[in-house]
Structures are given as C-alpha cells and as structure tokens.
Design a protein around this motif. Structure first.
Motif, PDB file in Angstrom:
ATOM      1  N   VAL A   1      23.363  -2.537   2.121  1.00 28.04           N
ATOM      2  CA  VAL A   1      24.826  -2.418   2.012  1.00 28.04           C
ATOM      3  C   VAL A   1      25.487  -3.108   3.202  1.00 28.04           C
ATOM      4  CG1 VAL A   1      26.760  -0.802   1.988  1.00 28.04           C
ATOM      5  CG2 VAL A   1      24.755  -0.359   0.551  1.00 28.04           C
ATOM      6  N   ARG A   2      24.939  -2.905   4.417  1.00 31.56           N
ATOM      7  CA  ARG A   2      25.502  -3.575   5.599  1.00 31.56           C
ATOM      8  C   ARG A   2      25.388  -5.098   5.485  1.00 31.56           C
ATOM      9  NH1 ARG A   2      23.262   0.895   8.122  1.00 31.56           N
ATOM     10  NH2 ARG A   2      21.361  -0.174   8.755  1.00 31.56           N
ATOM     11  N   LEU A   3      24.248  -5.592   4.983  1.00 29.91           N
ATOM     12  CA  LEU A   3      24.073  -7.043   4.790  1.00 29.91           C
ATOM     13  C   LEU A   3      25.110  -7.579   3.807  1.00 29.91           C
ATOM     14  CD1 LEU A   3      20.165  -7.245   4.507  1.00 29.91           C
ATOM     15  CD2 LEU A   3      21.578  -8.103   6.396  1.00 29.91           C
ATOM     16  N   LEU A   4      25.344  -6.836   2.739  1.00 32.23           N
ATOM     17  CA  LEU A   4      26.327  -7.253   1.730  1.00 32.23           C
ATOM     18  C   LEU A   4      27.731  -7.262   2.328  1.00 32.23           C
ATOM     19  CD1 LEU A   4      25.058  -5.254  -1.400  1.00 32.23           C
ATOM     20  CD2 LEU A   4      24.537  -7.618  -0.771  1.00 32.23           C
ATOM     21  N   GLU A   5      28.084  -6.205   3.034  1.00 33.80           N
ATOM     22  CA  GLU A   5      29.429  -6.080   3.602  1.00 33.80           C
ATOM     23  C   GLU A   5      29.689  -7.136   4.689  1.00 33.80           C
ATOM     24  OE1 GLU A   5      31.780  -4.268   2.286  1.00 33.80           O
ATOM     25  OE2 GLU A   5      30.398  -3.366   0.849  1.00 33.80           O
ATOM     26  N   ARG A   6      28.634  -7.560   5.395  1.00 29.97           N
ATOM     27  CA  ARG A   6      28.782  -8.611   6.409  1.00 29.97           C
ATOM     28  C   ARG A   6      28.802 -10.008   5.781  1.00 29.97           C
ATOM     29  NH1 ARG A   6      24.546  -5.956  10.123  1.00 29.97           N
ATOM     30  NH2 ARG A   6      23.196  -7.535   9.214  1.00 29.97           N
ATOM     31  N   GLY A   7      28.554 -10.089   4.472  1.00 25.22           N
ATOM     32  CA  GLY A   7      28.597 -11.371   3.783  1.00 25.22           C
ATOM     33  C   GLY A   7      27.314 -12.173   3.879  1.00 25.22           C
ATOM     34  N   GLU A   8      26.222 -11.535   4.317  1.00 25.55           N
ATOM     35  CA  GLU A   8      24.960 -12.259   4.445  1.00 25.55           C
ATOM     36  C   GLU A   8      24.303 -12.503   3.085  1.00 25.55           C
ATOM     37  OE1 GLU A   8      22.340 -11.284   7.683  1.00 25.55           O
ATOM     38  OE2 GLU A   8      23.957 -10.192   8.692  1.00 25.55           O
ATOM     39  N   ILE A   9      24.618 -11.650   2.120  1.00 28.52           N
ATOM     40  CA  ILE A   9      24.142 -11.826   0.741  1.00 28.52           C
ATOM     41  C   ILE A   9      25.354 -11.626  -0.163  1.00 28.52           C
ATOM     42  CG2 ILE A   9      22.562 -11.031  -1.057  1.00 28.52           C
ATOM     43  CD1 ILE A   9      20.834  -9.750   1.131  1.00 28.52           C
ATOM     44  N   PRO A  10      25.650 -12.608  -1.018  1.00 35.08           N
ATOM     45  CA  PRO A  10      26.786 -12.439  -1.938  1.00 35.08           C
ATOM     46  C   PRO A  10      26.506 -11.327  -2.959  1.00 35.08           C
ATOM     47  CG  PRO A  10      25.936 -14.708  -1.977  1.00 35.08           C
ATOM     48  CD  PRO A  10      25.008 -13.896  -1.144  1.00 35.08           C
ATOM     49  N   PHE A  11      27.567 -10.705  -3.432  1.00 39.22           N
ATOM     50  CA  PHE A  11      27.420  -9.663  -4.449  1.00 39.22           C
ATOM     51  C   PHE A  11      28.699  -9.568  -5.260  1.00 39.22           C
ATOM     52  CE2 PHE A  11      29.534  -7.505  -1.023  1.00 39.22           C
ATOM     53  CZ  PHE A  11      30.331  -6.539  -1.612  1.00 39.22           C
ATOM     54  N   GLU A  12      28.581  -8.888  -6.388  1.00 43.25           N
ATOM     55  CA  GLU A  12      29.740  -8.588  -7.216  1.00 43.25           C
ATOM     56  C   GLU A  12      29.828  -7.074  -7.334  1.00 43.25           C
ATOM     57  OE1 GLU A  12      29.306 -10.503 -10.974  1.00 43.25           O
ATOM     58  OE2 GLU A  12      29.692 -12.487 -10.154  1.00 43.25           O
ATOM     59  N   GLN A  13      31.043  -6.584  -7.501  1.00 43.07           N
ATOM     60  CA  GLN A  13      31.232  -5.151  -7.682  1.00 43.07           C
ATOM     61  C   GLN A  13      32.203  -4.954  -8.836  1.00 43.07           C
ATOM     62  OE1 GLN A  13      32.090  -3.104  -4.053  1.00 43.07           O
ATOM     63  NE2 GLN A  13      31.814  -1.094  -4.964  1.00 43.07           N
ATOM     64  N   PRO A  14      31.680  -5.097 -10.080  1.00 39.79           N
ATOM     65  CA  PRO A  14      32.564  -4.993 -11.240  1.00 39.79           C
ATOM     66  C   PRO A  14      33.146  -3.592 -11.434  1.00 39.79           C
ATOM     67  CG  PRO A  14      30.264  -5.170 -11.923  1.00 39.79           C
ATOM     68  CD  PRO A  14      30.288  -5.326 -10.434  1.00 39.79           C
ATOM     69  N   GLY A  15      32.463  -2.584 -10.926  1.00 44.48           N
ATOM     70  CA  GLY A  15      32.945  -1.196 -11.015  1.00 44.48           C
ATOM     71  C   GLY A  15      32.647  -0.515  -9.704  1.00 44.48           C
ATOM     72  N   ARG A  16      31.975   0.603  -9.799  1.00 49.34           N
ATOM     73  CA  ARG A  16      31.604   1.354  -8.591  1.00 49.34           C
ATOM     74  C   ARG A  16      30.397   0.765  -7.878  1.00 49.34           C
ATOM     75  NH1 ARG A  16      31.175   7.673  -8.299  1.00 49.34           N
ATOM     76  NH2 ARG A  16      29.344   6.897  -7.275  1.00 49.34           N
ATOM     77  N   HIS A  17      29.491   0.143  -8.630  1.00 48.41           N
ATOM     78  CA  HIS A  17      28.201  -0.281  -8.083  1.00 48.41           C
ATOM     79  C   HIS A  17      28.147  -1.779  -7.795  1.00 48.41           C
ATOM     80  CE1 HIS A  17      26.649   3.704  -8.905  1.00 48.41           C
ATOM     81  NE2 HIS A  17      27.171   3.613 -10.131  1.00 48.41           N
TER      82      HIS A  17
ATOM     83  N   VAL B   1      19.225 -13.028  -3.221  1.00 49.60           N
ATOM     84  CA  VAL B   1      18.323 -12.250  -2.365  1.00 49.60           C
ATOM     85  C   VAL B   1      17.173 -13.132  -1.890  1.00 49.60           C
ATOM     86  CG1 VAL B   1      16.769 -10.253  -2.246  1.00 49.60           C
ATOM     87  CG2 VAL B   1      18.913 -10.102  -3.530  1.00 49.60           C
ATOM     88  N   LEU B   2      16.623 -13.939  -2.785  1.00 46.33           N
ATOM     89  CA  LEU B   2      15.517 -14.820  -2.417  1.00 46.33           C
ATOM     90  C   LEU B   2      15.966 -15.873  -1.403  1.00 46.33           C
ATOM     91  CD1 LEU B   2      13.815 -15.243  -5.907  1.00 46.33           C
ATOM     92  CD2 LEU B   2      13.139 -13.728  -4.022  1.00 46.33           C
ATOM     93  N   LEU B   3      17.182 -16.384  -1.551  1.00 49.04           N
ATOM     94  CA  LEU B   3      17.717 -17.342  -0.564  1.00 49.04           C
ATOM     95  C   LEU B   3      17.896 -16.679   0.797  1.00 49.04           C
ATOM     96  CD1 LEU B   3      20.363 -19.257  -2.712  1.00 49.04           C
ATOM     97  CD2 LEU B   3      18.278 -20.210  -1.703  1.00 49.04           C
ATOM     98  N   TYR B   4      18.403 -15.454   0.820  1.00 51.96           N
ATOM     99  CA  TYR B   4      18.552 -14.711   2.073  1.00 51.96           C
ATOM    100  C   TYR B   4      17.183 -14.507   2.722  1.00 51.96           C
ATOM    101  CZ  TYR B   4      18.830 -10.815   5.264  1.00 51.96           C
ATOM    102  OH  TYR B   4      18.679 -10.020   6.369  1.00 51.96           O
ATOM    103  N   GLN B   5      16.213 -14.107   1.913  1.00 50.21           N
ATOM    104  CA  GLN B   5      14.860 -13.857   2.414  1.00 50.21           C
ATOM    105  C   GLN B   5      14.269 -15.129   3.027  1.00 50.21           C
ATOM    106  OE1 GLN B   5      11.941 -12.744  -0.624  1.00 50.21           O
ATOM    107  NE2 GLN B   5      11.376 -11.000   0.658  1.00 50.21           N
ATOM    108  N   GLU B   6      14.494 -16.251   2.378  1.00 54.58           N
ATOM    109  CA  GLU B   6      14.005 -17.538   2.890  1.00 54.58           C
ATOM    110  C   GLU B   6      14.692 -17.895   4.213  1.00 54.58           C
ATOM    111  OE1 GLU B   6      14.371 -22.030   1.293  1.00 54.58           O
ATOM    112  OE2 GLU B   6      13.527 -20.601  -0.153  1.00 54.58           O
ATOM    113  N   ARG B   7      16.014 -17.698   4.286  1.00 55.49           N
ATOM    114  CA  ARG B   7      16.753 -17.960   5.536  1.00 55.49           C
ATOM    115  C   ARG B   7      16.239 -17.069   6.660  1.00 55.49           C
ATOM    116  NH1 ARG B   7      21.284 -17.423   2.330  1.00 55.49           N
ATOM    117  NH2 ARG B   7      21.875 -15.497   3.411  1.00 55.49           N
ATOM    118  N   ARG B   8      16.029 -15.794   6.348  1.00 51.39           N
ATOM    119  CA  ARG B   8      15.560 -14.837   7.355  1.00 51.39           C
ATOM    120  C   ARG B   8      14.171 -15.222   7.871  1.00 51.39           C
ATOM    121  NH1 ARG B   8      14.582  -8.558   6.007  1.00 51.39           N
ATOM    122  NH2 ARG B   8      12.793  -9.491   5.019  1.00 51.39           N
ATOM    123  N   GLN B   9      13.277 -15.623   6.985  1.00 49.71           N
ATOM    124  CA  GLN B   9      11.934 -16.041   7.393  1.00 49.71           C
ATOM    125  C   GLN B   9      12.000 -17.292   8.265  1.00 49.71           C
ATOM    126  OE1 GLN B   9       9.986 -16.310   3.584  1.00 49.71           O
ATOM    127  NE2 GLN B   9       9.426 -14.136   3.578  1.00 49.71           N
TER     128      GLN B   9
END
Length: 154
Positions: free
Chosen positions: A92-108, A116-124
């Motif tokens: 959730v912190r990664l998402l809120e900091r903008g490190e991984i894009p996300f959508e929130q069509p409702g509550r979730h 996620v795979l692109l983030y994982q590759e960048r992190r590695q």
C-alpha cells in the motif's frame, strides 16, 4: 482464443516423477524444440514458449505448483505482497508513493501484473547497482586486503 483460457491458472505438480522431462529441458538446445502430436504432426516451439515450459517443469519437479497469468492480469494488494515477498501494508505504501501504478475503481486497489513485474525488475537492478557500489568502495579503501588475525585459543 476464448477469454476464459487467458485467465490466471495454477497447476499442481503431477503425482508421477518428471525425471525424463527434467533431463530433457536441462540439455543445451541445439537447433529447435518440437512438439509432436498424437498423429505425428510436428510443431516447432518458439524459444520463449520452450523457456516457459522449462521453468514450469523444473518448478513442478521440485514439488512446486505453477501459476500462469497474462500480463494484463490484475492483482489485489495481498497478491502483490505475496509476489514481492513483502507485507500488504508495504505494498500500500509503494502504491501511495507512486512506485507501482494502480487503479481504484471502488474500495479496493487493483494492480496490473506487468506493473508489479516492472517494479520488481527496477528494484533488482537498484539492488545490484548498490552492491556493485559497495564492492567498489571496499576496493578503493583496500578493505579486501585487510584480514583479521586468527583467533588464538588458550
């Protein structure tokens, strides 16, 4: 291809040993790999398809289940946490900091697997770069030349 065929699917390892398959997928490739149908028709497998098959066979041979998911697959924050090996609040912190894009069509929140795979590759990549820099600093400081004195026993 039907949409249902493109959904995420997890397959458990078979109850029979995969020794012959493991041996086959571990051999160095010389030429191409073919799939032979029951009627004898041969289909050449692209290298990418063979690599997926190779990884699946090796995982299943070690008793692991295998999940195949298209990159457009969306994940929950818990699924992202499981994939990255971190807690859900960390995701959730990664998402809120903008490190991984996300959508929130409702509550979730929903996250694309490919993001996620692109983030994982960048992190590695960042981790490898940091380790390389630490080695460089250690070499510059001649820390590789310094050895501890052997421990003396009484």
């Amino acid at each position: 291809m039907m949409t249902a065929e493109l959904a995420e699917r997890t397959v458990l390892p078979p109850g029979t040993p995969l020794d012959q398959l493991v041996e086959a997928v571990r051999r160095p490739l010389s030429g191409h790999v073919e799939l032979v149908e029951a009627g004898g028709q041969r289909i050449v497998l692209p290298d990418e398809v063979f690599e997926v098959l190779r990884l699946a066979v090796l995982a299943m041979a070690s008793g692991q289940a295998v999940t195949i998911a298209p990159h457009h697959q969306t994940l929950t924050t818990q699924e992202v946490a499981d994939l990255l090996g971190v807690s859900r609040p960390t995701v959730v912190r990664l998402l809120e900091r903008g490190e991984i894009p996300f959508e929130q069509p409702g509550r979730h929140r929903r996250v694309l697997l490919r993001d996620v795979l692109l983030y994982q590759e960048r992190r590695q990549h960042q981790q490898r770069s940091s380790l390389d820099r630490l080695v460089e600093i250690s070499e510059e400081a001649d820390l590789y030349e310094v050895t501890a004195e052997p421990h003396k026993t009484r």
